[in-house]
Write an enzyme that holds these catalytic residues in place. Structure first.
Site, PDB file in Angstrom:
ATOM      1  N   ASP A   1      -4.512  12.750  20.385  1.00 39.44           N
ATOM      2  CA  ASP A   1      -2.742  12.209  20.195  1.00 39.44           C
ATOM      3  C   ASP A   1      -3.259  13.038  18.830  1.00 39.44           C
ATOM      4  O   ASP A   1      -2.086  12.759  18.290  1.00 39.44           O
ATOM      5  CB  ASP A   1      -2.501  10.726  20.022  1.00 39.44           C
ATOM      6  CG  ASP A   1      -2.830  10.858  21.514  1.00 39.44           C
ATOM      7  OD1 ASP A   1      -1.525  10.642  22.648  1.00 39.44           O
ATOM      8  OD2 ASP A   1      -2.070   8.921  21.406  1.00 39.44           O
TER       9      ASP A   1
ATOM     10  N   ARG B   1       2.855  13.464  24.106  1.00 36.56           N
ATOM     11  CA  ARG B   1       2.199  14.485  24.807  1.00 36.56           C
ATOM     12  C   ARG B   1       0.705  15.199  23.989  1.00 36.56           C
ATOM     13  O   ARG B   1       0.900  15.232  22.706  1.00 36.56           O
ATOM     14  CB  ARG B   1       2.722  16.606  25.080  1.00 36.56           C
ATOM     15  CG  ARG B   1       4.519  15.697  26.034  1.00 36.56           C
ATOM     16  CD  ARG B   1       4.818  17.031  26.184  1.00 36.56           C
ATOM     17  NE  ARG B   1       6.061  17.031  27.290  1.00 36.56           N
ATOM     18  CZ  ARG B   1       6.605  17.553  27.160  1.00 36.56           C
ATOM     19  NH1 ARG B   1       6.608  19.365  26.915  1.00 36.56           N
ATOM     20  NH2 ARG B   1       8.000  17.584  28.378  1.00 36.56           N
TER      21      ARG B   1
ATOM     22  N   ASN C   1      -5.533   8.326   1.141  1.00 37.51           N
ATOM     23  CA  ASN C   1      -6.208   7.826   2.374  1.00 37.51           C
ATOM     24  C   ASN C   1      -6.534   8.654   2.580  1.00 37.51           C
ATOM     25  O   ASN C   1      -8.106   8.972   3.750  1.00 37.51           O
ATOM     26  CB  ASN C   1      -4.828   6.938   2.758  1.00 37.51           C
ATOM     27  CG  ASN C   1      -4.906   5.371   2.166  1.00 37.51           C
ATOM     28  OD1 ASN C   1      -5.777   4.825   1.871  1.00 37.51           O
ATOM     29  ND2 ASN C   1      -4.280   4.677   2.670  1.00 37.51           N
ATOM     30  N   ASP C   2      -5.515   9.764   4.000  1.00 37.71           N
ATOM     31  CA  ASP C   2      -6.199  10.176   4.643  1.00 37.71           C
ATOM     32  C   ASP C   2      -4.762  10.921   4.987  1.00 37.71           C
ATOM     33  O   ASP C   2      -3.592  11.412   4.431  1.00 37.71           O
ATOM     34  CB  ASP C   2      -5.901   9.827   5.876  1.00 37.71           C
ATOM     35  CG  ASP C   2      -4.806   9.115   5.977  1.00 37.71           C
ATOM     36  OD1 ASP C   2      -3.719   8.907   6.101  1.00 37.71           O
ATOM     37  OD2 ASP C   2      -5.043   7.665   6.469  1.00 37.71           O
TER      38      ASP C   2
ATOM     39  N   ARG D   1       2.177   6.381  -3.238  1.00 41.79           N
ATOM     40  CA  ARG D   1       3.241   6.914  -3.112  1.00 41.79           C
ATOM     41  C   ARG D   1       3.218   7.065  -5.135  1.00 41.79           C
ATOM     42  O   ARG D   1       3.293   8.609  -5.370  1.00 41.79           O
ATOM     43  CB  ARG D   1       4.405   6.612  -3.236  1.00 41.79           C
ATOM     44  CG  ARG D   1       5.311   6.972  -2.039  1.00 41.79           C
ATOM     45  CD  ARG D   1       6.251   6.283  -1.840  1.00 41.79           C
ATOM     46  NE  ARG D   1       6.612   6.258  -0.569  1.00 41.79           N
ATOM     47  CZ  ARG D   1       6.962   5.746   0.216  1.00 41.79           C
ATOM     48  NH1 ARG D   1       6.289   4.839   0.349  1.00 41.79           N
ATOM     49  NH2 ARG D   1       7.768   5.966   2.117  1.00 41.79           N
TER      50      ARG D   1
ATOM     51  N   ASP E   1       0.791  -0.954  -0.265  1.00 38.72           N
ATOM     52  CA  ASP E   1      -0.235   0.120  -0.035  1.00 38.72           C
ATOM     53  C   ASP E   1       0.446   1.203  -0.586  1.00 38.72           C
ATOM     54  O   ASP E   1       0.290   2.355  -0.522  1.00 38.72           O
ATOM     55  CB  ASP E   1      -0.787  -0.442   1.180  1.00 38.72           C
ATOM     56  CG  ASP E   1      -2.282  -0.823   1.059  1.00 38.72           C
ATOM     57  OD1 ASP E   1      -2.412  -1.309  -0.041  1.00 38.72           O
ATOM     58  OD2 ASP E   1      -2.795  -1.074   2.138  1.00 38.72           O
ATOM     59  N   GLY E   2       1.269   1.514   0.693  1.00 41.53           N
ATOM     60  CA  GLY E   2       2.877   2.421   0.739  1.00 41.53           C
ATOM     61  C   GLY E   2       3.580   2.810  -0.749  1.00 41.53           C
ATOM     62  O   GLY E   2       3.194   3.478  -0.620  1.00 41.53           O
TER      63      GLY E   2
END
Length: 280
Positions: A167, A148, A137-138, A67, A62-63
């Site tokens: 987060d 933090r 995707n997002d 791209r 998927d990566g």
């Protein structure tokens, strides 16, 4: 499809993908088809080749697919994924079946699925000029490497939705709804729909969880408080942001086109099959 010129985007760090690229070239040569190959990270090389290409085939997980999709978002060419990754939600073909599926395509035994893509704009200090990014995707606004939380003001079309202490926040396309958004508690939506899924990541004491908004709306997220924060585009590009910066996400009008071979599994069957492959 008659005598097409094919492009192959392959993961150069994966020996199996390099071998598959060689197999693909042999298959094309045996049929007298014009072809080329390049790693998807070589964006300018893809942009140069795509205007004369009839189909871009991605060899990898998927990566690698994400791209390659960045280039296809700029120059409209149908896209087909051959999976060499672990899960491969974006790929319709397994490596062992590549040649038989390519034969299907030459016979015209396929259809085209249109998938909505996202535009993310980063506005430094809340105003322009905007830094523009494209995601299949997002688009994720999240804390940095330190554990933090960040405080994010989120609005839909100018109407305040919530202030999240979390987060981060995921704005996902339908295609991306099976990814980070889903793992953060968001729904899976039909990949051919035109909606955005807005999902906070590990939100503290928030009554508003994941929501689904329409394709004509704009999701606006302002960083109100953060020690360190970033915007992640499809998990492939991280851009640091600061307090006061705004991230706007909207759907683009033109989709990208994914090739769906006739023999491939329908989405919901594919989803069930992929989930069964996950470690228990």
């Amino acid at each position: 499809m008659s005598g097409p010129r094919l492009g192959f985007a392959y993961n150069p760090t994966n020996p199996a993908a390099v071998d598959l690229s060689t197999r693909a070239a042999t298959w094309c040569d045996g049929r007298g088809l014009a072809h080329w190959a390049a790693p998807p990270g070589e964006f300018e090389a893809l942009i140069a080749e795509l205007p004369t290409t009839d189909l871009l085939i991605v060899l990898g997980g998927d990566g690698t697919f994400l791209r390659a999709a960045r280039a296809v978002a700029e120059i409209d060419v149908p896209l087909l994924g051959v999976n060499l990754g672990k899960i491969g939600f974006l790929s319709k073909v397994e490596a062992a079946d590549m040649e038989s599926i390519l034969d299907e395509l030459l016979r015209g035994a396929y259809r085209i699925d249109e998938r909505m893509i996202l535009e993310g704009l980063i506005l430094r200090g809340g105003s322009g000029p905007a830094e523009r990014y494209i995601a299949l995707n997002d688009v994720v606004v999240a804390r940095g490497s330190l554990a933090r939380v960040v405080r994010l003001d989120v609005a839909i079309d100018g109407t305040h939705l919530a202030t999240y202490v979390a987060d981060g926040l995921v704005v996902a396309s339908p295609t991306g709804s099976t990814g980070y958004s889903f793992s953060s508690g968001g729904p899976i939506v039909d990949p051919k729909s035109r909606n955005m899924v807005v999902t906070p990541i590990a939100a503290y004491l928030s009554a508003i969880r994941s929501i689904v908004v329409g394709p004509d709306q704009v999701v606006r997220c302002q960083v109100v408080e953060a020690h360190e924060a970033l915007v992640s585009i499809d998990g492939r590009e991280d851009v640091p942001v600061a307090v006061g910066d705004v991230v706007e996400v909207r759907a683009l009008e033109r989709p990208i086109r994914l090739v769906e071979p006739e023999s491939s599994l329908p989405f919901w069957d594919l989803l069930r099959h992929k989930v069964e492959l996950l470690p228990k």
